[in-house]
Design a protein around this motif. Structure first.
Motif, mmCIF file in Angstrom:
data_model
loop_
_atom_site.group_PDB
_atom_site.id
_atom_site.type_symbol
_atom_site.label_atom_id
_atom_site.label_comp_id
_atom_site.label_asym_id
_atom_site.label_seq_id
_atom_site.Cartn_x
_atom_site.Cartn_y
_atom_site.Cartn_z
ATOM 1 N N HIS A 30 0.890 -1.179 -0.149
ATOM 2 C CA HIS A 30 0.058 0.002 0.141
ATOM 3 C C HIS A 30 0.928 1.267 0.060
ATOM 4 N N ARG A 31 2.290 1.122 0.198
ATOM 5 C CA ARG A 31 3.025 2.099 -0.026
ATOM 6 C C ARG A 31 3.831 2.454 -1.174
ATOM 7 N N SER A 32 4.513 3.554 -1.456
ATOM 8 C CA SER A 32 5.134 3.813 -2.827
ATOM 9 C C SER A 32 6.557 2.878 -2.791
ATOM 10 N N TYR A 33 7.216 2.849 -3.815
ATOM 11 C CA TYR A 33 8.290 2.300 -4.120
ATOM 12 C C TYR A 33 9.576 3.174 -3.226
ATOM 13 N N GLU A 34 9.201 4.397 -3.079
ATOM 14 C CA GLU A 34 10.168 5.061 -2.356
ATOM 15 C C GLU A 34 10.224 4.810 -1.001
ATOM 16 N N TRP A 35 9.092 4.583 -0.648
ATOM 17 C CA TRP A 35 9.012 4.176 1.008
ATOM 18 C C TRP A 35 9.723 2.977 1.255
ATOM 19 N N SER A 36 9.746 1.821 0.449
ATOM 20 C CA SER A 36 10.583 0.759 0.601
ATOM 21 C C SER A 36 12.074 1.063 0.283
ATOM 22 N N CYS A 37 12.477 1.809 -0.594
ATOM 23 C CA CYS A 37 13.983 2.035 -1.050
ATOM 24 C C CYS A 37 14.311 3.013 0.324
ATOM 25 N N ARG A 38 13.526 3.859 0.967
ATOM 26 C CA ARG A 38 13.919 4.494 2.176
ATOM 27 C C ARG A 38 14.345 3.777 3.291
ATOM 28 N N LEU A 39 13.546 2.750 3.397
ATOM 29 C CA LEU A 39 13.580 1.551 4.382
ATOM 30 C C LEU A 39 14.935 0.797 4.188
ATOM 31 N N VAL A 40 15.286 0.550 3.089
ATOM 32 C CA VAL A 40 16.734 0.085 2.838
ATOM 33 C C VAL A 40 17.572 0.765 2.994
ATOM 34 N N THR A 41 17.522 2.087 2.627
ATOM 35 C CA THR A 41 18.705 3.222 2.960
ATOM 36 C C THR A 41 18.734 3.538 4.500
ATOM 37 N N PHE A 42 17.581 3.360 5.361
ATOM 38 C CA PHE A 42 17.636 3.488 6.671
ATOM 39 C C PHE A 42 18.343 2.235 7.497
ATOM 40 N N THR A 43 18.083 1.141 6.878
ATOM 41 C CA THR A 43 18.816 -0.016 7.298
ATOM 42 C C THR A 43 20.194 0.042 7.053
ATOM 43 N N HIS A 44 20.677 0.309 5.709
ATOM 44 C CA HIS A 44 22.185 0.356 5.472
ATOM 45 C C HIS A 44 22.708 1.612 6.425
ATOM 46 N N LEU A 78 22.173 4.092 -6.381
ATOM 47 C CA LEU A 78 22.306 4.840 -7.638
ATOM 48 C C LEU A 78 21.591 4.540 -8.693
ATOM 49 N N GLY A 79 21.576 3.144 -8.962
ATOM 50 C CA GLY A 79 20.756 2.662 -10.139
ATOM 51 C C GLY A 79 19.070 3.058 -9.990
ATOM 52 N N TRP A 80 18.772 3.023 -8.579
ATOM 53 C CA TRP A 80 17.236 3.240 -8.389
ATOM 54 C C TRP A 80 16.994 4.807 -8.223
ATOM 55 N N CYS A 81 17.996 5.444 -7.897
ATOM 56 C CA CYS A 81 17.712 7.054 -8.130
ATOM 57 C C CYS A 81 17.787 7.401 -9.840
ATOM 58 N N VAL A 82 18.539 6.631 -10.345
ATOM 59 C CA VAL A 82 18.731 7.081 -11.795
ATOM 60 C C VAL A 82 17.300 6.318 -12.657
ATOM 61 N N TYR A 83 16.976 5.283 -12.042
ATOM 62 C CA TYR A 83 15.760 4.504 -12.721
ATOM 63 C C TYR A 83 14.517 5.518 -12.552
#
Length: 245
Positions: free
Chosen positions: A29-43, A89-94
């Motif tokens: 129910h969330r955006s792709y950016e939500w999931s990407c930022r969860l990965v970023t937070f984890t890293h 970087l790949g996610w941001c470019v895509y």
């Protein structure tokens, strides 16, 4: 040796991709950016813990041993972080979600890590740069999540912004200047490693200018709102006094 490093980076990239896919499945129910930022937070949290352990406990100390040979733990952390930066970087470019400054930061980070791995040295200061770069990352992601959930305009949002600005100024600019001075003064690091350090510090200053502009605008807005409330309260008390008579 090169093959082993490539396999570590590929495993790291696969791990971050798998984590992103898992977050997407769990947060449909969330955006792709939500999931990407969860990965970023984890890293961010993971890299802060690992790089802090290397810098403060395992060693060597980056301010006295720039250009030192890489330790096995440094190599593992660099490969882990390199896989993440390639993913992000790949996610941001895509998705075209970031501007040129953030893309430049990611590109320089990738090149710097690859350089340290290829040379087999300077992992000490690169690890320190990772720590300084990621120390504010969880706060940045927390700020975004607060905005997305409608909780940013609160005391928590103000506290997150204050800590973010203070840490960025103190660590990335203040401590970063000291690290860059030690890097430039030492005869051990290669000249192109020093050039990379200057470029990363210049990018940090570009971020710093934008951050202080934001802080000034937000502080001015808060001050005007406070003055307006004080004025309204004063007028209310005055009107009440007049009506009482």
């Amino acid at each position: 040796m090169a093959l082993a490093l490539c396999l570590q980076v590929l495993c790291s990239l696969g791990g971050w991709l798998s984590l992103y896919t898992s977050f997407c499945c769990l947060n449909k129910h969330r955006s792709y950016e939500w999931s990407c930022r969860l990965v970023t937070f984890t890293h961010g949290v993971l890299s802060i813990c690992l790089s802090a352990y290397i810098g403060f406990i395992d060693g060597p100390w980056p301010f006295t041993h720039p250009g030192a040979p890489n330790t096995p733990l440094q190599v593992h952390v660099l490969c882990l972080t390199l896989g993440y930066f390639i993913f992000d970087l790949g996610w941001c470019v895509y998705f075209q979600s970031e501007g040129a400054l953030m893309l430049a930061h990611h590109t320089l980070s990738i090149l710097g890590i690859i350089m340290a791995l290829a040379l087999g040295e300077s992992g000490t200061e690169v690890n320190a740069v990772i720590f300084g770069s990621e120390i504010t990352n969880p706060l940045l992601q927390l700020r975004w999540f607060l905005r997305e959930t409608g909780r940013y305009d609160s005391f928590t949002g103000d506290l997150v912004d204050l800590l973010f600005v203070a840490l960025f100024t103190g660590v990335r600019i203040g401590v970063g200047a000291r690290l860059l001075f030690c890097e430039m003064a030492s005869p051990t690091p290669r000249w192109f490693v020093k050039v990379g350090g200057i470029a990363m510090y210049a990018v940090s200053w570009c971020f710093m200018v934008n951050i202080w502009r934001f802080a000034w605008r937000k502080s001015s807005k808060k001050y005007r709102a406070w003055r307006s409330r004080r004025s309204d309260e004063g007028q209310y008390r005055l009107n009440g006094h007049l009506k009482a008579h």
